[in-house]
Design an enzyme around this catalytic site. Structure first.
Site, PDB file in Angstrom:
ATOM      1  N   LEU A  36       0.878  -1.169   0.000  1.00 29.60           N
ATOM      2  CA  LEU A  36       0.000   0.000   0.000  1.00 29.60           C
ATOM      3  C   LEU A  36       0.915   1.218   0.000  1.00 29.60           C
ATOM      4  O   LEU A  36       1.916   1.242   0.733  1.00 29.60           O
ATOM      5  CB  LEU A  36      -0.851   0.023   1.274  1.00 29.60           C
ATOM      6  CG  LEU A  36      -2.200  -0.678   1.289  1.00 29.60           C
ATOM      7  CD1 LEU A  36      -2.836  -0.561   2.673  1.00 29.60           C
ATOM      8  CD2 LEU A  36      -3.146  -0.112   0.239  1.00 29.60           C
ATOM      9  N   ASP A  37       0.592   2.225  -0.812  1.00 30.75           N
ATOM     10  CA  ASP A  37       1.388   3.453  -0.812  1.00 30.75           C
ATOM     11  C   ASP A  37       1.405   4.080   0.585  1.00 30.75           C
ATOM     12  O   ASP A  37       0.442   3.923   1.343  1.00 30.75           O
ATOM     13  CB  ASP A  37       0.787   4.463  -1.802  1.00 30.75           C
ATOM     14  CG  ASP A  37       0.976   4.036  -3.252  1.00 30.75           C
ATOM     15  OD1 ASP A  37       1.916   3.261  -3.526  1.00 30.75           O
ATOM     16  OD2 ASP A  37       0.183   4.463  -4.108  1.00 30.75           O
ATOM     17  N   PRO A  38       2.480   4.809   0.923  1.00 32.27           N
ATOM     18  CA  PRO A  38       2.541   5.433   2.257  1.00 32.27           C
ATOM     19  C   PRO A  38       1.317   6.301   2.592  1.00 32.27           C
ATOM     20  O   PRO A  38       0.854   6.304   3.729  1.00 32.27           O
ATOM     21  CB  PRO A  38       3.810   6.291   2.175  1.00 32.27           C
ATOM     22  CG  PRO A  38       4.689   5.534   1.226  1.00 32.27           C
ATOM     23  CD  PRO A  38       3.749   4.979   0.189  1.00 32.27           C
ATOM     24  N   ALA A  96      -1.678   5.815   1.691  1.00 34.10           N
ATOM     25  CA  ALA A  96      -2.889   4.991   1.789  1.00 34.10           C
ATOM     26  C   ALA A  96      -2.989   4.327   3.158  1.00 34.10           C
ATOM     27  O   ALA A  96      -1.990   4.138   3.855  1.00 34.10           O
ATOM     28  CB  ALA A  96      -2.884   3.933   0.692  1.00 34.10           C
TER      29      ALA A  96
END
Length: 305
Positions: free
Chosen positions: A49-51, A53
């Site tokens: 997951l992107d930071p 998110a």
């Protein structure tokens, strides 16, 4: 003479933690923190997951890591807030603003764009991604100001639902195939509406059969006196496969990696395909059940005593 500290002995921990990843933390940093709390020897996550998110990040420990690939392949669901009228270099809140435009769209226009993006679509991966070329991540090129040609890839948007719109914020629910970038989907929606867009927020709510219902925050994990009790069993990753119970003798042979002819055994056999295999309620591993009841071991689970 420099004193050497004895290496900390890690525990053999098996199970799955449904982590509610906080904003601002990379998936790997979240994994390291959880691994430290559980003192686990072996761990891995199931797709980043992107930071920026938040939400469901299944973390696999010990024997569960053998099945993490299944979640990388699984469909995923999200709720996202798309900020219309503002484009950024990364497609989310972490990038620089590259353009601002007036937003003047109706619910009907939004619904029409969403309808165009449902089903199989082609999507160009973003430059700010962990995909690699010549051993170097796209985001490293992007930080150097280099933009590479990227080929569009097929992905499937299984569901794309309107939740609410309070200009300029559009809230959506998305279920999609592996490899889908929600940031790119948000940008595509903004471009189709003629105003541009970026993601203001992104929260993952489901990975395969795993849902947000059992999620645990890092704070709750760190505060719990018995954090191992928060782990789901290894077979939580396998709930979509039918179960097959073996006798003691058959399970012994199964764990030796032998193919088993079950056609004449008095067992309740599920349909052909991938199955999870048990003896006395203990998960032995996964297998492929072929025609005529032939069971071929796939991934085996080590017994812990």
């Amino acid at each position: 003479m420099k004193q050497s500290h004895p290496k900390k002995i890690r525990d053999l921990v098996d199970g799955v933690l449904l982590l509610d990843k906080p904003v601002g933390l990379s998936s790997n940093d979240a994994l390291i923190k959880a691994k430290r709390v559980l003192n686990a020897k072996k761990a891995g996550h199931t797709g980043t997951l992107d930071p920026f998110a938040t939400g469901l990040l299944p973390l696999c420990f010990g024997e569960a890591t053998k099945f993490s690939q299944d979640l990388l392949e699984a469909d995923k669901s999200y709720e996202t807030l798309v900020h219309l009228g503002v484009s950024t270099s990364t497609g989310d809140t972490e990038g620089e603003v590259t353009a601002t435009r007036e937003v003047n769209v109706t619910r009907e226009q939004i619904e029409a764009v969403l309808a165009q993006l449902r089903g199989p679509i082609m999507q160009v991966p973003p430059m700010y991604s962990a995909l690699k070329r010549d051993g170097k991540a796209y985001y490293e090129y992007a930080r150097e100001g280099i933009t590479l040609e990227r080929e569009a890839r097929p992905v499937t948007i299984h569901a794309l639902e309107f939740i609410s719109y309070q200009a300029p914020m559009l809230k959506l629910a998305v279920t999609c195939s592996k490899g889908t970038y929600i940031r790119v989907l948000g940008e595509d929606i903004g471009n189709a509406l003629g105003c541009g867009a970026h993601l203001n927020a992104l929260r993952r709510t489901q990975v395969g059969a795993l849902t947000a219902a059992g999620m645990v925050t890092l704070e709750a994990l760190q505060a719990n006196e018995a954090p191992l009790a928060l782990l789901a069993p290894v077979d939580a990753l396998l709930s979509s496969f039918p179960a097959l119970e073996l006798t003691a003798e058959l399970s012994r042979r199964f764990l030796q990696g032998q193919r088993l002819a079950l056609g004449k055994e008095e067992l309740a056999l599920p349909a052909q395909g991938r199955v999870r295999v048990y003896h006395d309620g203990r998960l032995l591993g996964t297998a492929i059940l072929h025609e005529h009841g032939v069971l071929a071991p796939e991934r085996l689970v080590a017994a812990r005593h």
